[in-house]
Scaffold this motif. Structure first.
Motif, PDB file in Angstrom:
ATOM      1  N   VAL A  98      20.954  62.451  58.338  1.00 52.32           N
ATOM      2  CA  VAL A  98      19.771  61.991  59.585  1.00 52.32           C
ATOM      3  C   VAL A  98      18.624  61.647  58.829  1.00 52.32           C
ATOM      4  O   VAL A  98      18.123  62.379  58.073  1.00 52.32           O
ATOM      5  CB  VAL A  98      19.731  63.057  60.489  1.00 52.32           C
ATOM      6  N   ALA A  99      18.280  60.418  59.043  1.00 53.03           N
ATOM      7  CA  ALA A  99      16.987  59.811  58.430  1.00 53.03           C
ATOM      8  C   ALA A  99      15.714  59.336  59.093  1.00 53.03           C
ATOM      9  O   ALA A  99      16.168  58.843  60.360  1.00 53.03           O
ATOM     10  CB  ALA A  99      17.230  58.930  57.238  1.00 53.03           C
ATOM     11  N   LYS A 100      14.546  59.360  58.975  1.00 55.81           N
ATOM     12  CA  LYS A 100      13.757  58.783  59.770  1.00 55.81           C
ATOM     13  C   LYS A 100      13.391  57.645  59.151  1.00 55.81           C
ATOM     14  O   LYS A 100      12.847  57.312  58.014  1.00 55.81           O
ATOM     15  CB  LYS A 100      12.313  59.603  59.775  1.00 55.81           C
ATOM     16  N   ARG A 103       9.818  51.933  57.524  1.00 58.35           N
ATOM     17  CA  ARG A 103       9.663  50.522  57.439  1.00 58.35           C
ATOM     18  C   ARG A 103      10.691  49.930  57.518  1.00 58.35           C
ATOM     19  O   ARG A 103      11.957  50.283  57.004  1.00 58.35           O
ATOM     20  CB  ARG A 103       8.683  50.361  56.381  1.00 58.35           C
TER      21      ARG A 103
ATOM     22  N   TYR B  12      15.146  63.327  50.710  1.00 58.32           N
ATOM     23  CA  TYR B  12      15.262  62.072  49.557  1.00 58.32           C
ATOM     24  C   TYR B  12      14.944  60.920  50.703  1.00 58.32           C
ATOM     25  O   TYR B  12      15.138  61.006  51.841  1.00 58.32           O
ATOM     26  CB  TYR B  12      16.324  62.143  48.585  1.00 58.32           C
ATOM     27  N   TYR B  13      15.083  59.728  49.799  1.00 60.90           N
ATOM     28  CA  TYR B  13      15.039  58.597  50.571  1.00 60.90           C
ATOM     29  C   TYR B  13      16.345  57.647  50.343  1.00 60.90           C
ATOM     30  O   TYR B  13      17.065  57.523  49.659  1.00 60.90           O
ATOM     31  CB  TYR B  13      13.724  57.574  49.887  1.00 60.90           C
ATOM     32  N   ALA B  14      16.534  56.790  51.605  1.00 55.25           N
ATOM     33  CA  ALA B  14      17.627  55.979  51.586  1.00 55.25           C
ATOM     34  C   ALA B  14      16.897  54.371  51.896  1.00 55.25           C
ATOM     35  O   ALA B  14      16.040  54.348  53.029  1.00 55.25           O
ATOM     36  CB  ALA B  14      18.368  56.264  52.945  1.00 55.25           C
ATOM     37  N   ILE B  16      18.521  51.217  53.553  1.00 60.05           N
ATOM     38  CA  ILE B  16      19.724  50.610  54.417  1.00 60.05           C
ATOM     39  C   ILE B  16      19.438  49.020  54.337  1.00 60.05           C
ATOM     40  O   ILE B  16      18.712  48.825  54.991  1.00 60.05           O
ATOM     41  CB  ILE B  16      19.536  51.270  55.691  1.00 60.05           C
ATOM     42  N   VAL B  61      23.873  51.290  51.351  1.00 60.43           N
ATOM     43  CA  VAL B  61      22.803  52.415  51.269  1.00 60.43           C
ATOM     44  C   VAL B  61      22.470  52.618  49.903  1.00 60.43           C
ATOM     45  O   VAL B  61      23.533  53.232  49.375  1.00 60.43           O
ATOM     46  CB  VAL B  61      23.239  53.441  52.310  1.00 60.43           C
ATOM     47  N   TYR B  63      20.278  55.535  47.591  1.00 58.71           N
ATOM     48  CA  TYR B  63      19.524  56.762  48.005  1.00 58.71           C
ATOM     49  C   TYR B  63      18.534  56.845  46.574  1.00 58.71           C
ATOM     50  O   TYR B  63      19.032  56.606  45.462  1.00 58.71           O
ATOM     51  CB  TYR B  63      20.372  57.764  47.934  1.00 58.71           C
ATOM     52  N   GLU B  67       9.462  57.496  47.183  1.00 56.99           N
ATOM     53  CA  GLU B  67       9.127  56.281  47.646  1.00 56.99           C
ATOM     54  C   GLU B  67       8.686  55.320  46.334  1.00 56.99           C
ATOM     55  O   GLU B  67       8.991  54.081  46.276  1.00 56.99           O
ATOM     56  CB  GLU B  67       8.053  56.220  48.738  1.00 56.99           C
ATOM     57  N   ILE B  70      11.877  53.683  45.056  1.00 56.33           N
ATOM     58  CA  ILE B  70      12.166  52.596  45.447  1.00 56.33           C
ATOM     59  C   ILE B  70      11.357  51.303  45.176  1.00 56.33           C
ATOM     60  O   ILE B  70      11.697  50.307  45.200  1.00 56.33           O
ATOM     61  CB  ILE B  70      11.935  52.951  47.048  1.00 56.33           C
ATOM     62  N   THR B  96      16.348  45.153  56.013  1.00 54.98           N
ATOM     63  CA  THR B  96      16.069  46.297  54.873  1.00 54.98           C
ATOM     64  C   THR B  96      15.428  47.427  55.774  1.00 54.98           C
ATOM     65  O   THR B  96      14.304  46.994  56.291  1.00 54.98           O
ATOM     66  CB  THR B  96      15.263  45.865  53.700  1.00 54.98           C
ATOM     67  N   ARG B  97      15.937  48.585  55.755  1.00 56.16           N
ATOM     68  CA  ARG B  97      15.375  49.836  56.283  1.00 56.16           C
ATOM     69  C   ARG B  97      15.039  50.813  55.235  1.00 56.16           C
ATOM     70  O   ARG B  97      15.839  50.967  54.594  1.00 56.16           O
ATOM     71  CB  ARG B  97      15.743  50.216  57.394  1.00 56.16           C
ATOM     72  N   VAL B  98      13.854  51.264  55.185  1.00 55.63           N
ATOM     73  CA  VAL B  98      13.550  52.375  54.175  1.00 55.63           C
ATOM     74  C   VAL B  98      13.231  53.747  55.230  1.00 55.63           C
ATOM     75  O   VAL B  98      12.435  53.493  55.908  1.00 55.63           O
ATOM     76  CB  VAL B  98      12.140  52.159  53.365  1.00 55.63           C
ATOM     77  N   ALA B  99      14.149  54.835  54.854  1.00 59.25           N
ATOM     78  CA  ALA B  99      14.188  56.040  55.579  1.00 59.25           C
ATOM     79  C   ALA B  99      14.062  57.236  54.726  1.00 59.25           C
ATOM     80  O   ALA B  99      14.645  56.998  53.743  1.00 59.25           O
ATOM     81  CB  ALA B  99      15.313  55.917  56.427  1.00 59.25           C
ATOM     82  N   LYS B 100      13.662  58.315  55.237  1.00 59.70           N
ATOM     83  CA  LYS B 100      13.365  59.646  54.598  1.00 59.70           C
ATOM     84  C   LYS B 100      14.653  60.359  55.250  1.00 59.70           C
ATOM     85  O   LYS B 100      14.575  60.594  56.498  1.00 59.70           O
ATOM     86  CB  LYS B 100      12.008  60.355  54.777  1.00 59.70           C
ATOM     87  N   VAL B 101      15.658  60.844  54.285  1.00 59.56           N
ATOM     88  CA  VAL B 101      16.685  61.425  54.751  1.00 59.56           C
ATOM     89  C   VAL B 101      16.251  63.046  54.830  1.00 59.56           C
ATOM     90  O   VAL B 101      15.663  63.628  53.987  1.00 59.56           O
ATOM     91  CB  VAL B 101      17.843  61.530  53.610  1.00 59.56           C
ATOM     92  N   GLU B 102      16.462  63.497  55.966  1.00 56.16           N
ATOM     93  CA  GLU B 102      15.765  64.876  56.387  1.00 56.16           C
ATOM     94  C   GLU B 102      16.901  66.059  56.491  1.00 56.16           C
ATOM     95  O   GLU B 102      16.803  67.188  56.059  1.00 56.16           O
ATOM     96  CB  GLU B 102      15.410  64.784  57.872  1.00 56.16           C
TER      97      GLU B 102
END
Lengths: 109, 109
Positions: A98-100, A103, B12-14, B16, B61, B63, B67, B70, B96-102
């Protein structure tokens, strides 16, 4: 046609489901279809992207307005999946993240 | 074998990357391969999952620890892609989407 999901400006949430299938097909197509149709009727659902390659790796990303929307959806989905015998029948391995989304950038021809 | 990525505990970050291909194959395989090999040598790279279905929709995706990792990766990748003629040759559409995996959950048989 299966296309990149059209989502609003971030922030919003993504559920990244990456999986490898078993060779059990019984009930799988039906379940997969139900999951997408159930998701798209949930409050807060923004879109879904799903694909599986010839090597068996599948990635499904669903997008949601809020963590609450994800929690509601999960309760429904898990209940339904449990009733139909559990994910473990169809998948040899999976990861749910699950990710937020912070951008995004879109290119369309 | 292409498998779900083994990533550490969140956060961490994803990144997508969801795309539809054009029918231009020239240079594509080479570029796609280079991108993955470049990414995996970058500081802060945690893993990658990539698949494309028969209908042409692809989801990759990757990981990352931070940031900053990335941003470093993107500078290298965009330079290389620009040199080889630009993403727009190979893709009719991409997001392209940058997301923070929670949080994450793994099942392994």
């Amino acid at each position: 046609m299966n296309k990149p999901a059209q989502t609003p400006e971030p922030p919003y949430y993504a559920v990244i489901f990456t999986s490898l299938r078993t060779d059990v097909d019984e009930g799988y197509g039906d379940m997969a279809e139900k999951m997408v149709s159930m998701a798209s009727q949930q409050p807060g659902f923004l879109g879904v992207e799903s694909t599986r390659g010839e090597d068996g790796l599948g990635i499904t990303v669903s997008y949601w307005e809020s963590e609450e929307a994800i929690a509601n959806w999960r309760r429904n989905a898990e209940h339904r999946i449990a009733q139909s015998g559990g994910r473990e029948r169809w998948y040899s391995e999976f990861v749910t993240r699950v990710a937020k989304v912070e951008r995004s950038r879109t290119f369309t021809r």
